[in-house]
Structures are given as C-alpha cells and as structure tokens.
Design an enzyme around this catalytic site. Structure first.
Site, short mmCIF file in Angstrom:
data_model
loop_
_atom_site.label_atom_id
_atom_site.label_comp_id
_atom_site.label_asym_id
_atom_site.label_seq_id
_atom_site.Cartn_x
_atom_site.Cartn_y
_atom_site.Cartn_z
N ASP A 181 0.21 -19.02 0.79
CA ASP A 181 1.06 -19.04 -0.39
C ASP A 181 1.16 -20.92 -0.83
O ASP A 181 -0.07 -20.45 -0.99
CB ASP A 181 2.57 -19.38 -0.01
N TYR A 308 6.75 -26.88 -7.04
CA TYR A 308 6.71 -25.79 -8.04
C TYR A 308 6.84 -26.58 -9.26
O TYR A 308 5.16 -26.97 -10.23
CB TYR A 308 8.09 -25.08 -7.44
N HIS A 359 3.78 -11.16 2.88
CA HIS A 359 3.32 -12.84 3.07
C HIS A 359 3.56 -13.61 4.19
O HIS A 359 2.86 -14.55 4.17
CB HIS A 359 4.16 -13.18 2.03
#
Length: 381
Positions: A181, A308, A359
């Site tokens: 990630d 982000y 994930h």
C-alpha cells in the site's frame, strides 16, 4: 540498544477516561436506516456494523492490545521537524539484517505484530538464524503515535528520506526495506534517498502500470488483473477520491463518531482481504478492532487521510534499479504480472504469487508473509 539523546523510549498507555468516552459515544450512536441493496453493495451493512459496535463497547479489551504492542520496544524520535513513533525489535542473532517495515492505510504497526517474532528470532519459530532481521517499524506521519504534520509537504518522498535518516540514527549503514500500500511507495522512496545503502526492497503491492505493448497478447492472468482493476476503479475508489481531495471534511465525522471510524475501515477489511465475503474469515474481530481502536484513540482519521492529498496526484511510477522482490497475493486490490513489473523493477530478483491472502498480507497471513520476505532477502544479504 543504547539510546542517543535523539531517541527516547515510548510507552503506550491510554488513559482510562478515553476508553470510557469511547464506550459512551458508542452507546449514543445515532444510527442510519438499513441499506436498500443486499449485503455490502452500498457499503458496510447496518446489522453487522451494529454487532461489531456492540462488541467494541461491551467485550473488546484494548488493554490486551496494549499488552501485545508492549511485547516489543517502542521509541520516538524527531526527524525533519516531526516526531515519529517506531517499534525497534532487535534480533538476538548478531548477523541479522536491518529491515524497515512500512504500513499503509488503513493499517498501522498492529499489522506486523504476528510477524515480528519470526522475523527477528527465526530459530525460536522453527527457522534458521541466517534469516534473522533487526526490524524497525515506524508509524507514518499522521498515523498512530507519530506526530500529525501541522503544514503540508509530507509526501511519500519526504517520508522515504525520513526513514533513511531514522536507520542512520539507529546505526544501520546497510538495510532492507519492505512495504505494501502506501508502504510500497515509501519503500521505493527509500531507495531514491538511500541509494546503495539499501540492500534490496520487497513489496507486497508492487505498483506497476500495465504494459500496453502486451495488450494484444494478454495471458489469462493478465486479463483477470485488468478486469479486477476496472472493477476497483469503478466501484472501489470512492474512499481515495475523498481522502485525496477533501480529507479535512471527512475528518470531522470520523473524529467525532467511533462508529463512523469503525465502518470506514471495516469495509476495507472486507473488500481487500481474502475473506470469501466476510472479513472475519480473514481477520478476527479483535484484531480488526486493535487497528481501528488505534485510529480512534489517536484521532488520526483526517491526518492519515492527508497522505492521499499529499501524494495521490503525482505518484512515482519511475524505474527502480535497486534489487527488488515482489509477492502478489491473490486478493490484492491492484495486482501486476511479472512481465509488467520487470519494465519498472529492472533488477527484479524474486517474484511469487502465493495462493491465499490479500492486501493486508502480514495481518492476514503472517506465516506466508514472513516466508516471502525471507526468500527474497536471502538473495541480497
């Protein structure tokens, strides 16, 4: 480890009043009506969220999570004007390779707890001393017990440089790096900042642009990858659109409502794990709540989302020439094929596609994760 003036020991001890406040807020939740589409089609379903929230308030034990965390030494240090929390689990084996592990969102250092023992002391877990690591596991800026940046500018490149500075401060002249990630992007940034000091990198989410030159001759696996990627872009990226554009607005709701924080992360544990439709097939309820409670108690909904905003618009997909290894788990949200990966990672020494896991590889499948990390770093020690 002998501490320098720049590194201080850190103990996790949440005041009881904060846990009481959490339970009281859960009891006062103003619930929405149930979803109008079946199961998870519109997001986390009301009945399941209510049940997990009840468990959180009445049965979950944060003190047990604190004890699990306290099994390893925790520290804080300031780098580039920001305070960072990190776990530093040293191996009893003197020839261990230093390794910096980086989590992503919505993860934390909690993800790695079941992997730290086998990584640092393989002989105590049926392994070989030659596979030992000194593990450094930092919390990203704005995550967990690291500081929240008060000004913009903390993108993945800056974090990667901070990790190199951290390893230098701990006396590690040569080290490996691992991540998935955001941790995968930070790990690449570590190679940019660390150069030859980085022995190699292992990624469980290698970010690769599909090679258009292969589109006329796609393998069945690559066809499946593109299909899943299309589905994710259409149905699974709402969270990232919000966090990369309006993290502050999102933060008000999540910082005020524990159920809001719960549902926001719980949905990802269902969507991104190898769980056959139910998150508790991959992660226990307690393990999910360990991670979610850490976000709640540290008030990091907005600050974690800002990564982000800082980095999503200009990701680094450039060539990486450091020795690299990739493990692509079947339920990863963005998978790659080896021939696509070789275009970016020009010294790709290890590639594997385990038969289970998603994930959150270290969280879901710690034994598989540890073995993947060991196999790659045997090639570069």
């Amino acid at each position: 480890m002998s501490l320098s003036d720049d590194v201080t020991e850190f103990q996790i001890s949440v005041p009881e009043a904060e846990l009481v406040d959490l339970r009281e807020r859960l009891a006062r939740t103003r619930w929405p009506e149930a979803e109008t589409a079946g199961d998870w089609a519109q997001g986390a379903p009301l009945a399941y969220v209510r049940e997990v929230a009840r468990y959180w308030a009445e049965e979950y034990d944060w003190r047990a999570a604190e004890a699990r965390l306290a099994a390893y030494p925790h520290f804080r240090t300031e780098i580039d004007g920001l305070g960072f929390h990190f776990v530093h689990a040293r191996s009893p084996h003197p020839d261990a390779l230093p390794l910096v592990l980086t989590h992503g969102w919505p993860g934390s250092v909690v993800e790695f707890l079941d992997a730290l023992g086998p990584l640092t002391d393989p002989t105590a877990h049926g392994g070989d001393a030659a596979d030992a690591f000194h593990v450094v596991c930092p919390s990203l800026p704005g995550y967990g017990f690291s500081d929240k940046p008060a000004a913009s500018g903390w993108n993945v490149e800056r974090v990667g440089a901070a990790w190199v500075a951290l390893m230098d401060r701990l006396g590690y002249a040569r080290f490996g790096a691992q991540g998935g990630d955001w941790g995968a992007m930070v790990t690449v940034a570590v190679t940019r900042a660390g150069g030859d000091r980085v022995a190699g990198i292992h990624l469980n989410m290698p970010l690769v642009v599909p090679d258009s030159e292969t589109f006329a001759d796609l393998t069945p696996s690559e066809q499946g990858i593109l299909k899943d990627l299309g589905y994710h872009r259409e149905q699974g990226t709402g969270y990232s659109k919000i966090q990369s554009t309006r993290p502050q607005t999102l933060g008000y709701g999540l910082a005020d409502s524990p159920v809001g924080q719960l549902a926001w992360i719980l949905e990802k544990f269902r969507e991104w794990t190898d769980c056959d439709g139910h998150p508790e097939n991959a992660l226990t309820r307690d393990r999910m709540l360990d991670n979610i409670t850490l976000y709640w108690l540290t008030g990091t909904a907005a600050s974690s989302a800002r990564l982000y905003w800082e980095s999503f618009r200009s990701p680094d997909f450039g060539v990486v020439d450091a020795p690299a290894g990739c493990s692509v788990f079947p339920r990863e949200i963005a998978r790659a094929s080896r021939r696509w990966a070789e275009k970016r990672f020009t010294d790709l020494r290890y590639w594997n596609e385990p038969d289970r896991g998603g994930h959150f590889a270290a969280f879901e499948q710690p034994e598989l994760f540890v073995e993947e990390v060991r196999r790659f770093f045997r090639l570069v020690r």
